[in-house]
Scaffold this motif. Structure first.
Motif, PDB file in Angstrom:
ATOM      1  N   LEU A 211     -12.450  -3.516   0.179  1.00  0.00           N
ATOM      2  CA  LEU A 211     -11.186  -3.177   0.840  1.00  0.00           C
ATOM      3  C   LEU A 211     -10.741  -4.321   1.751  1.00  0.00           C
ATOM      4  O   LEU A 211      -9.552  -4.669   1.808  1.00  0.00           O
ATOM      5  CB  LEU A 211     -11.335  -1.890   1.647  1.00  0.00           C
ATOM      6  CG  LEU A 211     -11.699  -0.622   0.865  1.00  0.00           C
ATOM      7  CD1 LEU A 211     -11.744   0.578   1.805  1.00  0.00           C
ATOM      8  CD2 LEU A 211     -10.731  -0.380  -0.278  1.00  0.00           C
TER       9      LEU A 211
ATOM     10  N   VAL B 274      -6.226   2.224   4.061  1.00  0.00           N
ATOM     11  CA  VAL B 274      -7.150   2.299   2.919  1.00  0.00           C
ATOM     12  C   VAL B 274      -8.520   2.826   3.342  1.00  0.00           C
ATOM     13  O   VAL B 274      -9.233   3.446   2.544  1.00  0.00           O
ATOM     14  CB  VAL B 274      -7.273   0.934   2.194  1.00  0.00           C
ATOM     15  CG1 VAL B 274      -5.927   0.550   1.576  1.00  0.00           C
ATOM     16  CG2 VAL B 274      -7.788  -0.159   3.117  1.00  0.00           C
TER      17      VAL B 274
ATOM     18  N   ILE C 238       0.832  -1.200   0.000  1.00  0.00           N
ATOM     19  CA  ILE C 238       0.000   0.000   0.000  1.00  0.00           C
ATOM     20  C   ILE C 238       0.870   1.254   0.000  1.00  0.00           C
ATOM     21  O   ILE C 238       0.567   2.248  -0.675  1.00  0.00           O
ATOM     22  CB  ILE C 238      -0.957  -0.027   1.207  1.00  0.00           C
ATOM     23  CG1 ILE C 238      -2.002  -1.134   0.993  1.00  0.00           C
ATOM     24  CG2 ILE C 238      -1.640   1.325   1.419  1.00  0.00           C
ATOM     25  CD1 ILE C 238      -2.817  -1.457   2.205  1.00  0.00           C
TER      26      ILE C 238
END
Length: 419
Positions: free
Chosen positions: A387, A364, A35
Protein backbone atom coordinates in the motif's frame (compact mmCIF):
# COMPACT_ATOMS: atom_id res chain seq x y z
CA UNK A 1 -31.60 17.76 5.74
CA UNK A 2 -30.99 15.04 8.33
CA UNK A 3 -27.28 15.80 8.65
CA UNK A 4 -28.02 19.50 9.23
CA UNK A 5 -30.39 18.75 12.11
CA UNK A 6 -28.05 16.17 13.67
CA UNK A 7 -24.79 18.09 13.28
CA UNK A 8 -23.26 20.65 15.62
CA UNK A 9 -21.50 23.41 13.68
CA UNK A 10 -21.12 27.15 14.23
CA UNK A 11 -22.93 28.61 11.23
CA UNK A 12 -24.32 26.91 8.13
CA UNK A 13 -24.20 30.19 6.21
CA UNK A 14 -20.40 29.81 6.08
CA UNK A 15 -20.67 26.77 3.78
CA UNK A 16 -19.88 28.55 0.45
CA UNK A 17 -16.44 29.55 1.73
CA UNK A 18 -15.84 26.00 2.92
CA UNK A 19 -16.78 24.53 -0.46
CA UNK A 20 -14.23 26.78 -2.16
CA UNK A 21 -11.48 25.58 0.19
CA UNK A 22 -12.37 21.93 -0.38
CA UNK A 23 -12.53 22.43 -4.15
CA UNK A 24 -9.05 24.02 -4.07
CA UNK A 25 -7.37 21.16 -2.23
CA UNK A 26 -9.16 18.58 -4.39
CA UNK A 27 -7.39 20.04 -7.42
CA UNK A 28 -4.03 19.41 -5.71
CA UNK A 29 -4.63 15.89 -4.38
CA UNK A 30 -4.27 13.62 -7.43
CA UNK A 31 -3.45 10.44 -5.49
CA UNK A 32 -6.58 10.73 -3.37
CA UNK A 33 -8.60 11.54 -6.49
CA UNK A 34 -7.43 8.30 -8.08
CA UNK A 35 -8.42 6.32 -5.01
CA UNK A 36 -11.79 8.07 -4.96
CA UNK A 37 -12.47 6.92 -8.52
CA UNK A 38 -11.95 3.31 -7.48
CA UNK A 39 -13.97 3.72 -4.30
CA UNK A 40 -16.90 5.12 -6.27
CA UNK A 41 -16.94 1.97 -8.40
CA UNK A 42 -16.20 -0.68 -5.77
CA UNK A 43 -17.94 0.82 -2.68
CA UNK A 44 -15.63 -0.91 -0.14
CA UNK A 45 -17.44 0.72 2.81
CA UNK A 46 -21.01 0.11 1.64
CA UNK A 47 -23.38 -0.15 4.61
CA UNK A 48 -20.69 0.82 7.14
CA UNK A 49 -20.31 3.79 9.47
CA UNK A 50 -16.95 5.56 9.74
CA UNK A 51 -16.00 8.00 12.53
CA UNK A 52 -13.12 10.41 11.92
CA UNK A 53 -11.23 12.61 14.38
CA UNK A 54 -8.64 14.73 12.57
CA UNK A 55 -7.70 18.39 12.25
CA UNK A 56 -10.88 19.56 10.61
CA UNK A 57 -9.82 21.72 7.70
CA UNK A 58 -10.16 21.43 3.93
CA UNK A 59 -7.76 18.55 3.28
CA UNK A 60 -9.33 16.44 6.00
CA UNK A 61 -12.75 17.32 4.64
CA UNK A 62 -11.79 15.94 1.26
CA UNK A 63 -10.60 12.69 2.86
CA UNK A 64 -14.02 12.41 4.52
CA UNK A 65 -15.67 12.87 1.13
CA UNK A 66 -13.49 10.14 -0.39
CA UNK A 67 -14.48 7.72 2.40
CA UNK A 68 -18.09 8.73 1.79
CA UNK A 69 -17.64 8.01 -1.92
CA UNK A 70 -16.68 4.48 -0.88
CA UNK A 71 -20.19 3.96 0.46
CA UNK A 72 -19.71 4.90 4.12
CA UNK A 73 -21.93 6.96 6.37
CA UNK A 74 -19.32 9.39 7.71
CA UNK A 75 -19.25 11.36 10.95
CA UNK A 76 -16.36 13.69 11.68
CA UNK A 77 -15.07 15.81 14.54
CA UNK A 78 -11.94 17.86 15.17
CA UNK A 79 -8.80 16.61 16.91
CA UNK A 80 -7.69 20.04 18.14
CA UNK A 81 -9.92 22.93 19.30
CA UNK A 82 -7.94 25.59 17.42
CA UNK A 83 -7.51 23.84 14.06
CA UNK A 84 -11.20 23.40 13.21
CA UNK A 85 -12.42 25.65 10.39
CA UNK A 86 -16.11 26.50 10.76
CA UNK A 87 -16.74 27.13 7.08
CA UNK A 88 -15.34 23.72 6.16
CA UNK A 89 -17.59 22.08 8.77
CA UNK A 90 -20.66 23.73 7.29
CA UNK A 91 -19.69 22.66 3.77
CA UNK A 92 -19.33 19.03 4.86
CA UNK A 93 -22.79 19.03 6.40
CA UNK A 94 -24.22 20.25 3.08
CA UNK A 95 -22.41 17.35 1.43
CA UNK A 96 -24.17 14.82 3.64
CA UNK A 97 -21.50 14.25 6.29
CA UNK A 98 -22.42 14.50 9.96
CA UNK A 99 -20.19 16.99 11.80
CA UNK A 100 -19.68 17.67 15.50
CA UNK A 101 -17.10 20.46 15.61
CA UNK A 102 -16.59 24.17 16.16
CA UNK A 103 -13.55 26.38 16.31
CA UNK A 104 -12.25 26.88 19.87
CA UNK A 105 -14.96 25.10 21.88
CA UNK A 106 -14.82 24.92 25.66
CA UNK A 107 -13.02 21.77 26.89
CA UNK A 108 -16.31 20.12 27.93
CA UNK A 109 -17.87 20.90 24.56
CA UNK A 110 -14.85 19.53 22.71
CA UNK A 111 -15.12 16.28 24.68
CA UNK A 112 -18.85 16.15 23.98
CA UNK A 113 -18.16 16.35 20.23
CA UNK A 114 -15.81 13.36 20.43
CA UNK A 115 -18.38 11.33 22.34
CA UNK A 116 -21.24 12.24 20.02
CA UNK A 117 -19.10 11.11 17.10
CA UNK A 118 -18.63 7.72 18.75
CA UNK A 119 -22.31 7.49 19.69
CA UNK A 120 -23.11 7.08 16.01
CA UNK A 121 -21.76 3.53 16.61
CA UNK A 122 -19.12 3.39 13.86
CA UNK A 123 -17.70 0.22 12.37
CA UNK A 124 -14.36 1.86 11.54
CA UNK A 125 -12.44 4.86 12.89
CA UNK A 126 -9.68 7.22 11.80
CA UNK A 127 -8.02 8.77 14.85
CA UNK A 128 -5.50 11.55 15.50
CA UNK A 129 -3.67 11.48 18.81
CA UNK A 130 -5.69 8.54 20.12
CA UNK A 131 -8.65 10.51 21.48
CA UNK A 132 -11.34 8.23 20.02
CA UNK A 133 -9.47 5.09 21.03
CA UNK A 134 -8.94 6.36 24.58
CA UNK A 135 -12.62 7.16 25.08
CA UNK A 136 -13.64 3.78 23.67
CA UNK A 137 -11.27 1.96 26.03
CA UNK A 138 -12.25 3.93 29.13
CA UNK A 139 -15.55 5.70 29.72
CA UNK A 140 -17.49 4.41 26.69
CA UNK A 141 -16.64 0.74 26.48
CA UNK A 142 -20.32 0.15 25.66
CA UNK A 143 -19.51 1.38 22.13
CA UNK A 144 -16.65 -1.09 21.54
CA UNK A 145 -18.55 -4.11 20.25
CA UNK A 146 -19.20 -2.85 16.73
CA UNK A 147 -15.68 -1.50 16.05
CA UNK A 148 -13.82 -3.51 13.43
CA UNK A 149 -10.65 -1.41 13.59
CA UNK A 150 -9.11 1.77 12.31
CA UNK A 151 -6.08 3.87 11.48
CA UNK A 152 -4.01 6.33 13.54
CA UNK A 153 -2.42 9.49 12.14
CA UNK A 154 0.19 10.61 14.67
CA UNK A 155 3.26 9.65 16.68
CA UNK A 156 1.44 10.55 19.89
CA UNK A 157 -1.52 8.35 18.99
CA UNK A 158 0.69 5.39 18.17
CA UNK A 159 2.50 5.73 21.51
CA UNK A 160 -0.87 5.51 23.26
CA UNK A 161 -1.94 2.56 21.11
CA UNK A 162 1.25 0.63 21.79
CA UNK A 163 0.85 1.24 25.51
CA UNK A 164 -2.64 -0.28 25.29
CA UNK A 165 -1.33 -3.18 23.23
CA UNK A 166 1.55 -3.82 25.65
CA UNK A 167 -0.92 -4.05 28.54
CA UNK A 168 -3.11 -6.45 26.55
CA UNK A 169 -6.00 -3.98 26.58
CA UNK A 170 -6.32 -3.02 22.90
CA UNK A 171 -9.73 -4.21 21.74
CA UNK A 172 -9.40 -3.95 17.95
CA UNK A 173 -6.70 -3.64 15.26
CA UNK A 174 -5.25 -0.21 14.42
CA UNK A 175 -2.96 0.63 11.51
CA UNK A 176 -0.02 2.88 12.43
CA UNK A 177 -0.26 5.20 9.43
CA UNK A 178 2.28 7.58 10.98
CA UNK A 179 4.97 4.89 10.65
CA UNK A 180 4.51 4.40 6.89
CA UNK A 181 7.29 5.57 4.57
CA UNK A 182 4.94 7.88 2.64
CA UNK A 183 3.88 9.45 5.95
CA UNK A 184 7.05 10.17 7.89
CA UNK A 185 9.40 10.79 4.96
CA UNK A 186 7.13 13.41 3.39
CA UNK A 187 4.35 14.49 5.76
CA UNK A 188 6.43 14.57 8.95
CA UNK A 189 9.55 15.99 7.33
CA UNK A 190 8.50 18.22 4.44
CA UNK A 191 4.94 18.89 5.58
CA UNK A 192 5.81 19.79 9.16
CA UNK A 193 8.94 21.64 8.10
CA UNK A 194 7.01 23.96 5.81
CA UNK A 195 3.77 24.33 7.77
CA UNK A 196 5.46 25.10 11.10
CA UNK A 197 7.31 28.02 9.61
CA UNK A 198 4.23 29.13 7.68
CA UNK A 199 2.41 29.33 11.03
CA UNK A 200 5.24 31.05 12.90
CA UNK A 201 5.95 33.57 10.16
CA UNK A 202 2.35 34.57 9.50
CA UNK A 203 1.71 34.91 13.24
CA UNK A 204 4.82 36.87 14.24
CA UNK A 205 5.68 38.72 11.01
CA UNK A 206 9.32 38.71 12.16
CA UNK A 207 12.51 37.78 10.34
CA UNK A 208 14.10 34.37 10.89
CA UNK A 209 17.40 34.97 9.11
CA UNK A 210 20.26 35.53 11.55
CA UNK A 211 18.24 34.34 14.54
CA UNK A 212 18.91 31.23 16.61
CA UNK A 213 16.27 28.51 16.42
CA UNK A 214 16.16 25.73 19.02
CA UNK A 215 14.49 22.57 17.70
CA UNK A 216 13.49 20.28 20.57
CA UNK A 217 13.49 16.73 19.26
CA UNK A 218 15.13 15.39 16.08
CA UNK A 219 12.63 12.86 14.83
CA UNK A 220 11.27 13.22 11.31
CA UNK A 221 9.27 16.31 12.25
CA UNK A 222 12.28 17.87 13.98
CA UNK A 223 14.43 17.15 10.92
CA UNK A 224 11.97 19.04 8.75
CA UNK A 225 11.69 22.01 11.12
CA UNK A 226 15.49 22.28 11.42
CA UNK A 227 16.01 21.96 7.67
CA UNK A 228 13.52 24.74 6.90
CA UNK A 229 14.95 26.99 9.66
CA UNK A 230 18.37 26.60 8.10
CA UNK A 231 16.91 27.45 4.70
CA UNK A 232 15.43 30.64 6.16
CA UNK A 233 18.91 31.69 7.30
CA UNK A 234 18.72 30.77 10.97
CA UNK A 235 21.40 29.27 13.17
CA UNK A 236 19.97 26.00 14.46
CA UNK A 237 20.48 24.21 17.78
CA UNK A 238 19.00 20.76 18.34
CA UNK A 239 18.25 19.22 21.74
CA UNK A 240 17.72 15.47 22.07
CA UNK A 241 17.50 12.59 24.56
CA UNK A 242 18.37 9.96 21.94
CA UNK A 243 22.13 9.62 21.34
CA UNK A 244 21.74 8.30 17.79
CA UNK A 245 19.46 11.16 16.74
CA UNK A 246 21.83 13.63 18.41
CA UNK A 247 24.75 12.33 16.33
CA UNK A 248 22.57 12.56 13.22
CA UNK A 249 21.72 16.19 13.99
CA UNK A 250 25.41 16.95 14.51
CA UNK A 251 26.36 15.37 11.19
CA UNK A 252 23.53 17.26 9.50
CA UNK A 253 25.40 20.42 10.48
CA UNK A 254 23.49 21.55 13.56
CA UNK A 255 24.73 22.39 17.04
CA UNK A 256 23.64 19.88 19.67
CA UNK A 257 23.41 20.64 23.38
CA UNK A 258 21.14 20.09 26.41
CA UNK A 259 18.07 22.29 26.77
CA UNK A 260 19.56 23.84 29.92
CA UNK A 261 22.23 25.39 27.68
CA UNK A 262 20.18 25.90 24.51
CA UNK A 263 17.55 27.86 26.46
CA UNK A 264 20.09 30.68 26.91
CA UNK A 265 20.63 31.12 23.18
CA UNK A 266 17.29 30.66 21.40
CA UNK A 267 15.29 33.38 19.71
CA UNK A 268 12.74 30.81 18.51
CA UNK A 269 11.89 27.49 20.16
CA UNK A 270 9.95 24.73 18.42
CA UNK A 271 9.03 21.55 20.33
CA UNK A 272 8.43 18.35 18.35
CA UNK A 273 8.86 15.49 20.82
CA UNK A 274 5.43 14.09 21.69
CA UNK A 275 6.46 14.32 25.36
CA UNK A 276 5.51 16.70 28.14
CA UNK A 277 7.43 19.52 29.88
CA UNK A 278 10.36 19.58 27.49
CA UNK A 279 10.48 23.35 28.06
CA UNK A 280 9.83 24.17 31.70
CA UNK A 281 10.64 26.43 34.68
CA UNK A 282 14.45 26.18 34.69
CA UNK A 283 14.49 26.94 30.96
CA UNK A 284 12.14 29.94 31.14
CA UNK A 285 14.35 31.40 33.86
CA UNK A 286 17.40 31.70 31.57
CA UNK A 287 15.76 32.59 28.25
CA UNK A 288 16.55 35.80 26.42
CA UNK A 289 14.15 38.72 26.45
CA UNK A 290 11.80 38.34 23.48
CA UNK A 291 12.15 34.59 23.02
CA UNK A 292 9.31 33.03 21.02
CA UNK A 293 7.94 29.63 22.09
CA UNK A 294 5.96 27.30 19.83
CA UNK A 295 4.92 23.67 19.71
CA UNK A 296 4.39 21.28 16.82
CA UNK A 297 3.62 18.16 18.88
CA UNK A 298 0.07 16.87 19.11
CA UNK A 299 -0.84 17.98 22.64
CA UNK A 300 -0.26 21.35 24.34
CA UNK A 301 1.94 19.83 27.05
CA UNK A 302 5.43 20.22 25.61
CA UNK A 303 5.79 23.82 26.80
CA UNK A 304 4.78 23.87 30.48
CA UNK A 305 2.21 26.66 30.45
CA UNK A 306 1.43 26.39 34.16
CA UNK A 307 5.05 27.06 35.15
CA UNK A 308 5.38 29.80 32.52
CA UNK A 309 2.39 31.64 33.94
CA UNK A 310 3.56 31.11 37.52
CA UNK A 311 6.88 32.80 36.70
CA UNK A 312 5.25 35.83 35.08
CA UNK A 313 3.89 38.97 36.68
CA UNK A 314 1.53 39.71 33.80
CA UNK A 315 0.06 38.07 30.73
CA UNK A 316 -1.75 39.52 27.74
CA UNK A 317 -2.57 38.79 24.11
CA UNK A 318 -0.45 41.15 22.01
CA UNK A 319 -1.36 39.85 18.56
CA UNK A 320 -3.65 37.12 17.25
CA UNK A 321 -2.27 33.80 18.53
CA UNK A 322 0.55 35.47 20.52
CA UNK A 323 0.49 35.64 24.32
CA UNK A 324 3.05 37.81 26.09
CA UNK A 325 4.34 36.71 29.50
CA UNK A 326 6.28 39.36 31.42
CA UNK A 327 8.72 37.80 33.89
CA UNK A 328 9.35 39.34 37.30
CA UNK A 329 12.73 40.63 36.05
CA UNK A 330 11.06 42.39 33.10
CA UNK A 331 11.94 39.87 30.37
CA UNK A 332 9.15 39.09 27.93
CA UNK A 333 8.52 35.60 26.58
CA UNK A 334 5.99 34.94 23.85
CA UNK A 335 3.89 31.79 23.43
CA UNK A 336 2.26 31.07 20.08
CA UNK A 337 -1.19 29.48 19.66
CA UNK A 338 -1.57 28.62 23.35
CA UNK A 339 1.19 26.03 22.97
CA UNK A 340 -0.98 23.99 20.60
CA UNK A 341 0.11 22.82 17.15
CA UNK A 342 1.41 26.05 15.68
CA UNK A 343 1.12 24.85 12.08
CA UNK A 344 -2.61 24.21 12.45
CA UNK A 345 -3.73 26.43 15.32
CA UNK A 346 -1.97 29.42 13.72
CA UNK A 347 -1.90 28.24 10.10
CA UNK A 348 -3.53 26.01 7.51
CA UNK A 349 -1.52 22.88 8.22
CA UNK A 350 0.53 20.88 5.76
CA UNK A 351 0.41 21.61 2.02
CA UNK A 352 -2.30 19.80 0.08
CA UNK A 353 0.19 17.86 -2.06
CA UNK A 354 1.78 16.43 1.10
CA UNK A 355 -1.50 15.48 2.76
CA UNK A 356 -2.53 13.86 -0.50
CA UNK A 357 -0.14 10.99 0.22
CA UNK A 358 -0.94 10.76 3.93
CA UNK A 359 -4.69 10.74 3.45
CA UNK A 360 -4.38 8.28 0.57
CA UNK A 361 -2.66 5.99 3.10
CA UNK A 362 -5.50 6.57 5.55
CA UNK A 363 -8.12 5.63 2.97
CA UNK A 364 -6.45 2.43 1.77
CA UNK A 365 -5.42 1.42 5.31
CA UNK A 366 -9.03 1.70 6.42
CA UNK A 367 -10.05 -0.44 3.46
CA UNK A 368 -7.36 -3.00 4.41
CA UNK A 369 -8.56 -3.20 8.03
CA UNK A 370 -12.15 -3.65 6.91
CA UNK A 371 -11.18 -6.56 4.65
CA UNK A 372 -8.90 -8.28 7.17
CA UNK A 373 -10.00 -7.29 10.68
CA UNK A 374 -11.08 -10.81 11.63
CA UNK A 375 -7.64 -12.27 10.90
CA UNK A 376 -5.44 -9.35 12.02
CA UNK A 377 -6.16 -9.63 15.73
CA UNK A 378 -6.19 -6.94 18.40
CA UNK A 379 -2.88 -5.27 17.67
CA UNK A 380 -1.10 -2.26 16.20
CA UNK A 381 0.11 -3.06 12.69
CA UNK A 382 2.20 -1.25 10.12
CA UNK A 383 0.83 -0.14 6.78
CA UNK A 384 1.46 -3.07 4.39
CA UNK A 385 4.41 -2.22 2.15
CA UNK A 386 2.41 -2.79 -1.02
CA UNK A 387 0.00 0.00 0.00
CA UNK A 388 2.88 2.34 0.85
CA UNK A 389 4.54 1.61 -2.49
CA UNK A 390 1.25 2.03 -4.36
CA UNK A 391 0.77 5.53 -2.96
CA UNK A 392 4.34 6.47 -3.98
CA UNK A 393 3.76 5.05 -7.46
CA UNK A 394 0.53 7.03 -7.87
CA UNK A 395 2.38 10.16 -6.75
CA UNK A 396 5.13 9.64 -9.33
CA UNK A 397 2.55 9.09 -12.06
CA UNK A 398 0.78 12.30 -11.07
CA UNK A 399 4.12 14.12 -11.35
CA UNK A 400 4.82 12.58 -14.74
CA UNK A 401 7.94 10.85 -13.42
CA UNK A 402 8.99 7.39 -14.54
CA UNK A 403 11.41 5.03 -12.80
CA UNK A 404 13.30 1.89 -13.81
CA UNK A 405 12.17 -1.69 -13.37
CA UNK A 406 14.31 -4.69 -12.57
CA UNK A 407 14.88 -7.17 -15.40
CA UNK A 408 14.11 -10.82 -14.75
CA UNK A 409 17.85 -11.47 -14.66
CA UNK A 410 18.32 -8.75 -12.02
CA UNK A 411 15.51 -10.17 -9.90
CA UNK A 412 17.07 -13.62 -10.09
CA UNK A 413 20.49 -12.21 -9.15
CA UNK A 414 19.10 -10.48 -6.08
CA UNK A 415 17.34 -13.68 -5.00
CA UNK A 416 20.47 -15.80 -5.39
CA UNK A 417 23.31 -16.40 -2.94
CA UNK A 418 25.86 -17.16 -5.66
CA UNK A 419 27.54 -14.61 -7.92
Amino acid sequence: MTMVSESIVKDMSLAPSGHLKIDWVKEHMPVLNRIRERFEKEKPFAGLKVAISLHLEAKTAYLAKVIQAGGAEVTITGSNPLSTQDDVCAALVEDGIRVFAKYNPAPAEYKEHLIKTLETRPDLIIDDGGDLVTILHSERRDLLAQIRGGAEETTTGILRLKALEKEGKLEFPMVAVNDAFCKYLFDNRYGTGQSVWDGINRTTNLVVAGKTVVVVGYGWCGKGVAMRAKGLGAKVIVTEVDAIKAVEAYMDGFEVMPMSEAAKHGDYFVTVTGNRDVIRKEHFEVMKDGAILSNAGHFDVEVNKVELEALSKSKRTVRKDIEEFVMTDGRKLYLLAEGRLVNLAAGDGHPAEIMDMTFALQAVSLEYVNKNYQSIGKRVLNVPYELDEMVARYKLEALGIGIDKLTEEQKAYLDSWVE
